[in-house]
Scaffold this motif. Structure first.
Motif, PDB file in Angstrom:
ATOM      1  N   ILE A  55      25.101  70.348  60.178  1.00  0.00           N
ATOM      2  CA  ILE A  55      25.258  71.601  60.900  1.00  0.00           C
ATOM      3  C   ILE A  55      25.444  72.754  59.920  1.00  0.00           C
ATOM      4  N   GLY A  56      24.676  73.822  60.119  1.00  0.00           N
ATOM      5  CA  GLY A  56      24.767  75.000  59.278  1.00  0.00           C
ATOM      6  C   GLY A  56      23.780  75.040  58.134  1.00  0.00           C
ATOM      7  N   GLN A  57      23.080  73.927  57.873  1.00  0.00           N
ATOM      8  CA  GLN A  57      22.127  73.943  56.767  1.00  0.00           C
ATOM      9  C   GLN A  57      20.888  74.747  57.142  1.00  0.00           C
ATOM     10  N   THR A  58      20.229  75.314  56.145  1.00  0.00           N
ATOM     11  CA  THR A  58      19.013  76.074  56.385  1.00  0.00           C
ATOM     12  C   THR A  58      17.903  75.145  56.835  1.00  0.00           C
ATOM     13  N   LEU A  59      17.183  75.534  57.854  1.00  0.00           N
ATOM     14  CA  LEU A  59      16.011  74.801  58.323  1.00  0.00           C
ATOM     15  C   LEU A  59      14.860  75.793  58.460  1.00  0.00           C
ATOM     16  N   PRO A  60      13.627  75.372  58.183  1.00  0.00           N
ATOM     17  CA  PRO A  60      13.259  74.106  57.553  1.00  0.00           C
ATOM     18  C   PRO A  60      13.874  73.978  56.150  1.00  0.00           C
ATOM     19  N   LEU A  61      13.978  72.745  55.684  1.00  0.00           N
ATOM     20  CA  LEU A  61      14.566  72.496  54.375  1.00  0.00           C
ATOM     21  C   LEU A  61      13.794  73.238  53.288  1.00  0.00           C
ATOM     22  N   GLY A  62      14.510  73.919  52.418  1.00  0.00           N
ATOM     23  CA  GLY A  62      13.869  74.624  51.320  1.00  0.00           C
ATOM     24  C   GLY A  62      13.353  75.996  51.669  1.00  0.00           C
ATOM     25  N   CYS A  63      13.502  76.426  52.921  1.00  0.00           N
ATOM     26  CA  CYS A  63      13.061  77.776  53.292  1.00  0.00           C
ATOM     27  C   CYS A  63      13.824  78.763  52.412  1.00  0.00           C
ATOM     28  N   GLY A  78      15.519  79.275  59.681  1.00  0.00           N
ATOM     29  CA  GLY A  78      16.430  78.929  60.761  1.00  0.00           C
ATOM     30  C   GLY A  78      17.680  78.270  60.212  1.00  0.00           C
ATOM     31  N   VAL A  79      18.447  77.693  61.122  1.00  0.00           N
ATOM     32  CA  VAL A  79      19.688  77.034  60.742  1.00  0.00           C
ATOM     33  C   VAL A  79      19.902  75.851  61.682  1.00  0.00           C
ATOM     34  N   ALA A  80      20.512  74.801  61.167  1.00  0.00           N
ATOM     35  CA  ALA A  80      20.826  73.640  62.004  1.00  0.00           C
ATOM     36  C   ALA A  80      22.020  73.967  62.883  1.00  0.00           C
ATOM     37  N   SER A  81      21.806  73.958  64.189  1.00  0.00           N
ATOM     38  CA  SER A  81      22.885  74.269  65.124  1.00  0.00           C
ATOM     39  C   SER A  81      23.626  73.022  65.585  1.00  0.00           C
ATOM     40  N   ASP A  82      23.095  71.841  65.249  1.00  0.00           N
ATOM     41  CA  ASP A  82      23.743  70.589  65.645  1.00  0.00           C
ATOM     42  C   ASP A  82      23.410  69.523  64.617  1.00  0.00           C
ATOM     43  N   ASN A  83      24.055  68.374  64.717  1.00  0.00           N
ATOM     44  CA  ASN A  83      23.761  67.298  63.777  1.00  0.00           C
ATOM     45  C   ASN A  83      22.611  66.434  64.296  1.00  0.00           C
TER      46      ASN A  83
END
Length: 470
Positions: free
Chosen positions: A49-57, A83-88
């Motif tokens: 949760i909270g990581q940048t998505l897509p990865l490496g953006c 974007g950002v991961a809003s959930d696991n």
């Protein structure tokens, strides 16, 4: 374009027989059905949760701007949102409130790769066996409903479907992994069509970030479960939906591309945009061939209606061949004409160079929807000819819900009128819809899913059958 033709060609053999990976006791039984499915294998730690998505953006939570070279010289600035991961990564369950698919609301490219299974069942539903497809060879993307269509070859000897296989990442030199639980693969670039405005940079956690790219590959399986895979560079930034092996031994495919951020003007004035426009829709692929690179990706026909972005009016989903003629359907997207098309002349499978195939006409079958208004009224997917004058079309409905429910049904009037298995007859040169089969589909009727939390249970069976094959 990242990666020279030499580096792309130097990868593993592109048409592979994976006999060593299959169960040698498995065999499809004549006179039965084959059903494709996938099973989500992710867990909580798959996403943080909270990581940048897509990865490496590279723009993090605020996005970035990239400068794309113009064909006429100079560059054009393009904003690329992250974007950002809003959930696991947990699948919905009764023990907590996590739902991995909440991330689709905060990452427009969201998807997770998952394994492919081919179930052999009897006509009355008894499972005879399952062929698991090796996840290090080809995977699908959970939870796309437009992938994994199965088609039997015209000679009746095999079935085909499409999936993802890793190639050299854009701007890198490492071959991307092919495995389950990779993020946003279905919106990634292909190794040969690298769009710098696509936010999908990588698909797995690494430091430093390792660029990733994935072929849209055709898998062919024979009666004994032998698997062969041919890679292709079409459908960069989106997904291949279906493939069928024609009587000439060649693969015909349908799909969509371009999840990047080039505007309509930028698509036509940049080489990256031109490459995308010419690598989508209906495609031809030669079994065992090295993946073609622009300008030699063999797209069949071109369509452009009104002010649409080039390449988006060929967002095809369904596919069949009857009497040596290719037919495709378009039933999604907010532009173009949702209908059934014939590719080329009747009785002739399109072949030739990329330049030859670009001139192949795509014509709407007489009697089918022929205006842009169809994007709100027609949603054809699978198509199947019973004979020269009888065509079955699977319409999946518009997905619109109404509240409050009417007699326990939450589907809107459009879906209740046309969604289901449509029967069409050719009468005096015009196709006429005879009726729609809906009994047993429970269109729009809520139903419960065991193990789902009450916040999203019951669910709604609004999307209907999407394929029609004998």
């Amino acid at each position: 374009m990242a990666g020279s033709p030499a580096s792309l060609n130097a990868q593993e053999n592109h048409h592979q027989d994976h006999d060593k990976d299959r169960d040698h006791d498995f065999r499809f039984v004549p006179g039965t059905l084959v059903v494709s499915r996938t099973v989500y294998e992710g867990k909580a730690s798959t996403i943080t949760i909270g990581q940048t998505l897509p990865l490496g953006c590279q723009g993090g939570l605020t996005g970035l701007t990239v400068n794309v070279p113009l064909i006429a010289g100079g560059t054009t600035a393009v904003a690329v949102p992250c974007g950002v991961a809003s959930d696991n990564g947990e699948y919905p369950n009764l023990y907590d409130s996590h739902n991995v698919f909440n991330n689709a609301g905060t990452d427009g490219s969201f998807g997770i790769t998952s394994p492919i299974f081919l179930d052999n069942i009897t006509a009355d539903g008894w499972k005879l066996g399952t062929l698991p497809v090796p996840t290090d060879k080809i995977v699908t993307s959970f939870s796309s409903k437009s992938e994994l269509a199965l088609n039997r070859s015209i000679d009746g000897r095999s079935i085909t479907f499409m999936g993802y296989a890793g190639g050299v990442g854009c701007g890198g030199s490492t071959v991307s992994p092919t495995a389950a639980n990779l993020l946003d693969v279905s919106a990634s670039n292909t190794p040969g069509v690298c769009d710098p405005t696509n936010p999908v940079i990588s698909t797995f956690v690494s430091n430093p970030v390792v660029p990733a790219a994935y072929y849209r590959s055709v898998a062919e399986v024979d009666a004994d479960g032998h698997l062969s895979i041919t890679h292709g560079n079409a459908y960069s930034g989106d997904n291949g939906r279906a493939a069928i092996k024609g009587g000439n031994g060649l693969y015909y495919m349908v799909g969509n591309d371009n999840s990047g951020n080039l505007s309509k003007k930028q698509v036509s004035t940049t080489q990256d945009g031109v490459n995308l426009v010419n690598a989508t829709g209906a495609e031809l692929l030669y079994p065992g061939a090295t993946p073609a690179l622009p300008p030699n990706i063999e797209m069949i026909g071109r369509l452009e209606f009104g002010s649409d972005k080039p390449g988006k009016d060929t967002n095809f989903r369904g596919l069949t061949i009857f009497n040596n003629t290719v037919y495709v359907s378009k039933g999604s997207g907010g532009n173009g004409i949702n209908t059934v098309y014939q590719a080329g002349a009747a009785g002739t499978l399109p072949t030739g160079s990329a330049a030859d195939l670009a001139t192949v006409p795509l014509t709407i079958l007489p009697g089918f929807p022929n205006t842009t208004a169809s994007t709100g009224t027609a949603f054809p997917f699978g198509i199947w000819f019973a004979d020269a004058t009888t065509l079955y079309v699977c319409d999946e409905g518009d997905g619109t819900l109404v509240s409050p429910a009417v007699n326990g049904n939450v589907a809107d009037a459009q879906s209740l009128a046309t969604a289901g298995l449509q029967k069409w007859r050719l009468i005096d040169g015009t196709w006429v819809m005879q009726y729609v089969l809906q009994d047993g589909l429970n269109i729009g009727v809520p139903y419960s899913i065991e193990g789902y939390p009450s916040s999203i249970n019951p669910s709604t069976g609004l999307a209907t059958i999407s394929s029609a094959h004998r």
